[in-house]
Write an enzyme that holds these catalytic residues in place. Structure first.
Site, mmCIF file in Angstrom:
data_model
loop_
_atom_site.group_PDB
_atom_site.id
_atom_site.type_symbol
_atom_site.label_atom_id
_atom_site.label_comp_id
_atom_site.label_asym_id
_atom_site.label_seq_id
_atom_site.Cartn_x
_atom_site.Cartn_y
_atom_site.Cartn_z
ATOM 1 N N ASP A 1 0.869 -1.174 0.000
ATOM 2 C CA ASP A 1 0.000 0.000 0.000
ATOM 3 C C ASP A 1 0.913 1.233 0.000
ATOM 4 O OD1 ASP A 1 -1.574 2.182 0.742
ATOM 5 O OD2 ASP A 1 -2.793 1.009 2.133
ATOM 6 N N VAL A 2 0.759 2.093 -1.004
ATOM 7 C CA VAL A 2 1.666 3.249 -1.110
ATOM 8 C C VAL A 2 1.533 4.221 0.059
ATOM 9 C CG1 VAL A 2 1.948 3.210 -3.624
ATOM 10 C CG2 VAL A 2 0.064 4.536 -2.610
ATOM 11 N N ASN B 1 2.328 7.237 -9.453
ATOM 12 C CA ASN B 1 1.087 7.077 -10.223
ATOM 13 C C ASN B 1 -0.091 6.506 -9.444
ATOM 14 O OD1 ASN B 1 -0.496 6.478 -12.837
ATOM 15 N ND2 ASN B 1 -0.197 4.438 -11.944
ATOM 16 N N TYR C 1 -10.437 14.382 -4.097
ATOM 17 C CA TYR C 1 -9.624 13.933 -5.246
ATOM 18 C C TYR C 1 -8.960 15.143 -5.909
ATOM 19 C CZ TYR C 1 -8.372 11.554 -9.606
ATOM 20 O OH TYR C 1 -7.678 11.035 -10.685
ATOM 21 N N LYS D 1 -4.991 16.102 -6.002
ATOM 22 C CA LYS D 1 -4.292 16.184 -7.292
ATOM 23 C C LYS D 1 -3.644 17.561 -7.482
ATOM 24 C CE LYS D 1 -4.800 12.014 -8.775
ATOM 25 N NZ LYS D 1 -3.604 11.156 -8.880
ATOM 26 N N THR E 1 -9.685 3.682 -18.004
ATOM 27 C CA THR E 1 -9.055 2.707 -17.094
ATOM 28 C C THR E 1 -10.081 2.224 -16.071
ATOM 29 O OG1 THR E 1 -8.401 4.209 -15.321
ATOM 30 C CG2 THR E 1 -6.896 4.052 -17.209
HETATM 31 P P1 NAI Z 1 -6.396 2.188 -12.318
HETATM 32 O O1 NAI Z 1 -7.427 1.946 -11.288
HETATM 33 O O2 NAI Z 1 -6.466 1.457 -13.596
HETATM 34 O O3 NAI Z 1 -4.932 1.993 -11.708
HETATM 35 C C1 NAI Z 1 -4.593 2.468 -10.430
HETATM 36 C C2 NAI Z 1 -3.663 1.459 -9.793
HETATM 37 O O4 NAI Z 1 -3.255 1.966 -8.511
HETATM 38 C C3 NAI Z 1 -4.345 0.106 -9.538
HETATM 39 O O5 NAI Z 1 -3.525 -0.952 -10.011
HETATM 40 C C4 NAI Z 1 -4.510 0.061 -8.037
HETATM 41 O O6 NAI Z 1 -4.461 -1.261 -7.503
HETATM 42 C C5 NAI Z 1 -3.333 0.902 -7.587
HETATM 43 N N1 NAI Z 1 -3.533 1.435 -6.242
HETATM 44 C C6 NAI Z 1 -4.600 2.123 -5.769
HETATM 45 N N2 NAI Z 1 -4.435 2.403 -4.480
HETATM 46 C C7 NAI Z 1 -3.247 1.893 -4.116
HETATM 47 C C8 NAI Z 1 -2.536 1.850 -2.901
HETATM 48 N N3 NAI Z 1 -3.018 2.414 -1.776
HETATM 49 N N4 NAI Z 1 -1.338 1.240 -2.872
HETATM 50 C C9 NAI Z 1 -0.833 0.647 -3.990
HETATM 51 N N5 NAI Z 1 -1.472 0.639 -5.171
HETATM 52 C C10 NAI Z 1 -2.661 1.268 -5.235
HETATM 53 O O7 NAI Z 1 -6.455 3.769 -12.602
HETATM 54 P P2 NAI Z 1 -5.602 4.742 -13.529
HETATM 55 O O8 NAI Z 1 -6.555 5.583 -14.242
HETATM 56 O O9 NAI Z 1 -4.566 4.030 -14.277
HETATM 57 O O10 NAI Z 1 -4.927 5.648 -12.398
HETATM 58 C C11 NAI Z 1 -3.551 5.971 -12.373
HETATM 59 C C12 NAI Z 1 -3.398 7.414 -11.919
HETATM 60 O O11 NAI Z 1 -3.943 8.278 -12.919
HETATM 61 C C13 NAI Z 1 -4.138 7.738 -10.629
HETATM 62 O O12 NAI Z 1 -3.308 8.542 -9.807
HETATM 63 C C14 NAI Z 1 -5.337 8.532 -11.121
HETATM 64 O O13 NAI Z 1 -5.819 9.403 -10.149
HETATM 65 C C15 NAI Z 1 -4.734 9.257 -12.301
HETATM 66 N N6 NAI Z 1 -5.689 9.793 -13.266
HETATM 67 C C16 NAI Z 1 -6.552 8.947 -13.923
HETATM 68 C C17 NAI Z 1 -7.473 9.482 -14.803
HETATM 69 C C18 NAI Z 1 -8.466 8.620 -15.532
HETATM 70 O O14 NAI Z 1 -9.420 9.157 -16.136
HETATM 71 N N7 NAI Z 1 -8.308 7.302 -15.523
HETATM 72 C C19 NAI Z 1 -7.531 10.929 -15.076
HETATM 73 C C20 NAI Z 1 -6.573 11.688 -14.344
HETATM 74 C C21 NAI Z 1 -5.685 11.128 -13.474
#
Ligand code: NAI
Length: 257
Positions: free
Chosen positions: A62-63, A85, A154, A158, A189
């Site tokens: 957990d980050v 990320n 959120y 950010k 995603t």
């Molecule tokens: P995703 O849900 O596909 O991937 C996020 C990953 O982070 C998952 O593998 C999850 O298990 C992991 N994760 C979550 N909480 C965690 C924790 N406490 N410890 C370790 N791992 C953890 O989502 P996505 O979209 O790839 O998200 C990546 C980043 O992009 C995030 O920071 C999100 O806020 C950001 N983002 C995403 C957008 C979107 O529309 N998908 C838009 C803007 C930013």
């Protein structure tokens, strides 16, 4: 002429690597010949599913757990690149949400990003980031730039991590370490599955139509793919962006015009 997008001989840490943008970054770096990938996620199954043609270390953690990062401080003798990320979604208006919900979102999206960045910077400094061209990209969000109703914790987290990246850039430029943030608009995603409205819409009209409707306010007319984001993050990490630090790079298909 050297290939400035080639990461051979370099190492990189990617959090949230089991899915979406993080997994795409891991694939991108592997394709660009990275020599050591350190992947962190609390989804072991997702981490294990990644097939990468490079040396990989996978950490189920957990980050937001400081003890994990303190242990990593001991282990990481050097580091060249990182993608901060990992993140979760969270909804609700500021007048309505509980402190518990605020802390649930900010503990991962803000505290977790800080802990990741701190460990990564420490390791980069140990390896003398300057000569090797250390660089970091923090994944923020367009909602940390443009205020959007209904996602208070959120958006605030950010905005915080984007500014954190700029402070880290100012603090570490003299060490030859570049730090930038990227602010994506909608990306297709799994993060959206945590939104009740999204899940309800998918049940009613399907995923493709739901994404299309959500992208109606984006001039490009569609969400980005994780691979598109990984390409831009890879560019910012690479020596091609050697003169770029302390920026918040917007990648939103025109959403925030
Ligand atoms: P995703 O849900 O596909 O991937 C996020 C990953 O982070 C998952 O593998 C999850 O298990 C992991 N994760 C979550 N909480 C965690 C924790 N406490 N410890 C370790 N791992 C953890 O989502 P996505 O979209 O790839 O998200 C990546 C980043 O992009 C995030 O920071 C999100 O806020 C950001 N983002 C995403 C957008 C979107 O529309 N998908 C838009 C803007 C930013």
């Amino acid at each position: 002429m050297t290939d400035n997008i080639d990461f051979s001989g370099r190492s990189a840490l990617v959090t949230g690597a089991a899915s979406g943008i993080g997994a795409a970054c891991a694939r991108f770096l592997a394709a660009q010949n990275i020599s050591r990938l350190i992947l962190v996620d609390h989804d072991q199954t997702g981490l294990d599913a990644l097939q990468l043609n490079c040396p990989v270390e996978r950490y189920n953690a957990d980050v937001s757990d400081e003890s994990f990062w303190l242990a990593m401080d001991e282990q990481l003798a050097s580091l060249d690149h990182m993608v901060v990320n990992a993140g979760i979604g969270g909804g609700g208006e500021l007048a309505d949400i509980s402190l518990e919900e605020w802390r649930r979102v900010t503990s991962v999206n803000l505290d977790g990003a800080f802990l990741t960045l701190r460990t990564g910077l420490r390791a980069m400094k140990k390896s003398g980031g300057g000569m090797r061209g250390g660089s970091a990209v923090v994944v923020a969000s367009i909602t940390g730039v443009k205020p959007v109703a209904g996602i208070g914790p959120y958006g605030v987290a950010k905005a915080g991590v984007a500014h954190m990246a700029r402070i880290a850039a100012a603090e570490n430029a003299a060490h030859g370490i570049r730090v930038n943030a990227i602010a994506p608009g909608g990306v297709d995603t799994a993060i959206w599955e945590s939104s009740d409205n999204f899940v309800q819409s998918v049940a009613a009209i399907g995923r493709a139509e739901t994404l299309k409707a959500m992208a109606a306010t984006t001039p490009r007319g569609r969400f980005a793919t994780p691979d598109e984001l990984a390409g831009e993050i890879g560019f910012l990490l690479s020596d091609l962006a050697a003169n770029t630090t302390g920026t918040v790079h917007i990648s939103d298909g025109g959403y925030s015009f």
